[in-house]
Design a protein around this motif. Sequence first.
Motif, PDB file in Angstrom:
ATOM      1  N   TYR A  39       4.178 -10.674 -15.708  1.00 24.28           N
ATOM      2  CA  TYR A  39       3.705 -10.524 -14.336  1.00 24.28           C
ATOM      3  C   TYR A  39       3.177  -9.109 -14.118  1.00 24.28           C
ATOM      4  O   TYR A  39       3.655  -8.149 -14.738  1.00 24.28           O
ATOM      5  CB  TYR A  39       4.828 -10.818 -13.348  1.00 24.28           C
ATOM      6  N   PRO A  40       2.201  -8.951 -13.244  1.00 26.53           N
ATOM      7  CA  PRO A  40       1.655  -7.615 -12.990  1.00 26.53           C
ATOM      8  C   PRO A  40       2.727  -6.652 -12.496  1.00 26.53           C
ATOM      9  O   PRO A  40       3.611  -7.032 -11.719  1.00 26.53           O
ATOM     10  CB  PRO A  40       0.604  -7.867 -11.903  1.00 26.53           C
ATOM     11  N   LYS A  41       2.637  -5.421 -12.952  1.00 25.25           N
ATOM     12  CA  LYS A  41       3.565  -4.400 -12.472  1.00 25.25           C
ATOM     13  C   LYS A  41       3.212  -4.009 -11.038  1.00 25.25           C
ATOM     14  O   LYS A  41       2.066  -4.137 -10.608  1.00 25.25           O
ATOM     15  CB  LYS A  41       3.509  -3.175 -13.383  1.00 25.25           C
ATOM     16  N   GLN A  42       4.224  -3.534 -10.330  1.00 22.45           N
ATOM     17  CA  GLN A  42       4.000  -3.073  -8.965  1.00 22.45           C
ATOM     18  C   GLN A  42       3.066  -1.876  -8.973  1.00 22.45           C
ATOM     19  O   GLN A  42       3.277  -0.906  -9.710  1.00 22.45           O
ATOM     20  CB  GLN A  42       5.336  -2.702  -8.309  1.00 22.45           C
ATOM     21  N   ALA A  43       2.030  -1.948  -8.178  1.00 25.38           N
ATOM     22  CA  ALA A  43       1.067  -0.853  -8.111  1.00 25.38           C
ATOM     23  C   ALA A  43       1.695   0.378  -7.470  1.00 25.38           C
ATOM     24  O   ALA A  43       2.534   0.275  -6.574  1.00 25.38           O
ATOM     25  CB  ALA A  43      -0.165  -1.275  -7.318  1.00 25.38           C
ATOM     26  N   ASP A  44       1.282   1.534  -7.941  1.00 27.53           N
ATOM     27  CA  ASP A  44       1.700   2.812  -7.370  1.00 27.53           C
ATOM     28  C   ASP A  44       0.621   3.227  -6.380  1.00 27.53           C
ATOM     29  O   ASP A  44      -0.477   3.638  -6.777  1.00 27.53           O
ATOM     30  CB  ASP A  44       1.860   3.859  -8.472  1.00 27.53           C
ATOM     31  N   VAL A  45       0.898   3.079  -5.096  1.00 24.83           N
ATOM     32  CA  VAL A  45      -0.138   3.262  -4.082  1.00 24.83           C
ATOM     33  C   VAL A  45       0.246   4.372  -3.117  1.00 24.83           C
ATOM     34  O   VAL A  45       1.420   4.654  -2.886  1.00 24.83           O
ATOM     35  CB  VAL A  45      -0.381   1.961  -3.292  1.00 24.83           C
ATOM     36  N   ALA A  46      -0.759   4.967  -2.566  1.00 25.48           N
ATOM     37  CA  ALA A  46      -0.566   5.978  -1.528  1.00 25.48           C
ATOM     38  C   ALA A  46      -1.030   5.412  -0.196  1.00 25.48           C
ATOM     39  O   ALA A  46      -1.938   4.566  -0.141  1.00 25.48           O
ATOM     40  CB  ALA A  46      -1.359   7.231  -1.869  1.00 25.48           C
ATOM     41  N   ASN A  47      -0.412   5.833   0.858  1.00 27.82           N
ATOM     42  CA  ASN A  47      -0.854   5.419   2.177  1.00 27.82           C
ATOM     43  C   ASN A  47      -2.299   5.856   2.388  1.00 27.82           C
ATOM     44  O   ASN A  47      -2.715   6.926   1.933  1.00 27.82           O
ATOM     45  CB  ASN A  47       0.046   6.036   3.251  1.00 27.82           C
ATOM     46  N   SER A  48      -3.056   4.996   3.040  1.00 28.99           N
ATOM     47  CA  SER A  48      -4.476   5.243   3.337  1.00 28.99           C
ATOM     48  C   SER A  48      -5.360   5.218   2.093  1.00 28.99           C
ATOM     49  O   SER A  48      -6.486   5.697   2.137  1.00 28.99           O
ATOM     50  CB  SER A  48      -4.666   6.569   4.084  1.00 28.99           C
ATOM     51  N   SER A  49      -4.876   4.657   1.003  1.00 28.50           N
ATOM     52  CA  SER A  49      -5.711   4.564  -0.197  1.00 28.50           C
ATOM     53  C   SER A  49      -6.812   3.528   0.011  1.00 28.50           C
ATOM     54  O   SER A  49      -6.715   2.635   0.857  1.00 28.50           O
ATOM     55  CB  SER A  49      -4.862   4.224  -1.421  1.00 28.50           C
ATOM     56  N   ARG A  50      -7.871   3.681  -0.802  1.00 31.18           N
ATOM     57  CA  ARG A  50      -9.071   2.865  -0.617  1.00 31.18           C
ATOM     58  C   ARG A  50      -9.388   2.053  -1.864  1.00 31.18           C
ATOM     59  O   ARG A  50      -9.174   2.503  -2.987  1.00 31.18           O
ATOM     60  CB  ARG A  50     -10.272   3.760  -0.254  1.00 31.18           C
ATOM     61  N   TYR A  51      -9.931   0.859  -1.619  1.00 35.55           N
ATOM     62  CA  TYR A  51     -10.322  -0.051  -2.692  1.00 35.55           C
ATOM     63  C   TYR A  51     -11.633  -0.703  -2.286  1.00 35.55           C
ATOM     64  O   TYR A  51     -12.031  -0.679  -1.121  1.00 35.55           O
ATOM     65  CB  TYR A  51      -9.239  -1.114  -2.901  1.00 35.55           C
ATOM     66  N   ASP A  52     -12.289  -1.320  -3.250  1.00 35.51           N
ATOM     67  CA  ASP A  52     -13.496  -2.066  -2.890  1.00 35.51           C
ATOM     68  C   ASP A  52     -13.132  -3.335  -2.136  1.00 35.51           C
ATOM     69  O   ASP A  52     -13.723  -3.654  -1.103  1.00 35.51           O
ATOM     70  CB  ASP A  52     -14.301  -2.410  -4.153  1.00 35.51           C
ATOM     71  N   PHE A  53     -12.136  -4.061  -2.665  1.00 33.34           N
ATOM     72  CA  PHE A  53     -11.720  -5.320  -2.050  1.00 33.34           C
ATOM     73  C   PHE A  53     -10.208  -5.336  -1.862  1.00 33.34           C
ATOM     74  O   PHE A  53      -9.464  -4.888  -2.735  1.00 33.34           O
ATOM     75  CB  PHE A  53     -12.113  -6.512  -2.932  1.00 33.34           C
ATOM     76  N   ILE A  54      -9.795  -5.873  -0.721  1.00 32.02           N
ATOM     77  CA  ILE A  54      -8.377  -6.129  -0.480  1.00 32.02           C
ATOM     78  C   ILE A  54      -8.211  -7.620  -0.298  1.00 32.02           C
ATOM     79  O   ILE A  54      -8.866  -8.240   0.558  1.00 32.02           O
ATOM     80  CB  ILE A  54      -7.862  -5.380   0.760  1.00 32.02           C
TER      81      ILE A  54
END
Length: 606
Positions: A39-54
């Motif tokens: 299974y995919p590992k939990q992403a390490d994310v920062a608040n207000s981070s940006r992606y192309d698609f959610i």
Amino acid sequence: MAISLGACVGCGGAGPLGVTVAAALQFFAASQCLLDEPYPKQADVANSSRYDFIIVGGGTGGSALAARLAERHQFQVLLVEAGGDPPVEGIIPGFRSVLKESPYDWNFTTIDDGFSSQALEGHHEKQPRGKMLGGSGTINDMVYARGYPADYDEWADIVGDTWNWTNVLPYFMKTEHMTDRRIAENEELMKLHGLNGEIEVSGADNFDKSTIQFLKAFEEMGLEIVDDMTNPHKIGAGRFSHTIRDGRRDSTLTAMLNKVQTGNLHVLKDTFVTKILIENDTAVGVEAFLNDQQFYFYAEKEVIVTAGTFNTAKLLMLSGIGPKDHLQEVGIDVVQDLPVGENLHDHVMVLYFLAADSGTCSYNESTRLFEVIKYLHDATGALSYSDSMGAYLPQSADTPNLPHFAMYPTCAPVGQLTIEACTGGIGYTAENCEKIVEANQYSEIIPLPVVLLKPKSRGIVKLASADPLDDPMIYSGTFDNEEDLEGFPEAVKFALSLVNTTYFKEKGTRIIDLTPEECKTLPELDMIKCHVVHFATSAWHSVGTAALGGVLDAELRVRGLRALRVADASVMPRVVRGNTNAPVVMIAEKAADFIKDTYGLGNEIA
């Protein structure tokens, strides 16, 4: 198809050994790494981070769409799922019913309408939905069904030819890896199936005794036996193909999402999205809770909602997208006035129960532990496959190959059923369950669902309040259109005539009478209709709450807004005549191509 009381050998909730066997299986599977899944590992994310698609929702549609978008390395994709990884039971075909009514299930129920389903506990229908990666594709019966050309031609009449049968068929075939020998060795049938897709569609090598007898009985009753239950040109009775690979459940999670090796896919689990952020009529991101903290994530290109028929409608309305009057009623500012939550409908299922002398069911109490050992040894045996079958009845003599009702008999061995399994799994009142369980003390039980595949009735999903933690209010609308009752008496009488076939007559098969007292004095046809209304329940194929043509345009974009799409069962303007999992995969595949086209990356299917 939803009820499989006799399908789980030694599984939790189905018999006195259930809990012990499930615990033993978990222990041994963990110690032997037998059921490891990457299974995919939990992403390490920062608040207000940006992606192309959610992408909101890691179920069948979300897993497929995330995997397809991640194939384009220039895209940064964030997939947000409210649940976590599935437990080991989610991999084992024979444990397909165990996770319902567990923490891996949203455990939704409908609202008592005072009319239908009054013989069910609480007068409501259960609506299990997966709350984990893989979503409902991790708790379903793994049946591979597509519906029929007429279903998609109905969609095309509503929203355009991109959704007609000719144009959706390649998207079914794209993801399909057909290995069911009854189909794979038939050149004509293989013109409708794929060989190179990610998800294996297989047939059982072992045939359950009960399935063999059911097929013989339906043939005696005048139905044709068919090799391919997805054949758009011929209906009858037959074995289903299932999404099973090497004795394990196969799905968009296991076959697609888990295989992504690129670094551009970020998966957030146990993260609850509470709102879509909209600025200047454009979706720009989402608000979510992770570890009891509020996060904001932003989408440079699009937000795509794949949260399922109930949660998609809920999230859109929480975000101000929905019927103006209802949003104002619960205190939500209106962003876009659209019929979100409306058009809810589902296959309508009514269960009958037969009791028969022993000898039809394939397994009994004495074989359970042996089957567990076989599975632990090499992933074979009764837990490794499904041999479920069905029978279709046509809509009319003018449409002999277009099903309108379906029957899905199964078999429960003597002494397997408990009051708890009946009230929990089916949702019947204890009084009704006692009659079934009492008969099961000395007889095998044959649950015989009769299912209306094309209902005209419609319900609605509403918000209980503006609080995201409140479950949606689900009004089934079952039989709000009386025309849905018209064909039931004939379908029920046909199904129950199973008791008069040669084999089942020899087994002393009889009908367990659950007819409500208020129905018994009515003429026969009215009595059947009365019984049907009282015992009606969902087949767990609800669709339509963010429908194409009403809420969405032909490319799954929310009307009146930019950068916001939906790609799950909620988009279906009319339910298909069959299980909805494979159609959701198809919808996600088309969504991926719509998105790639939008950003100049070409269409995968010409």
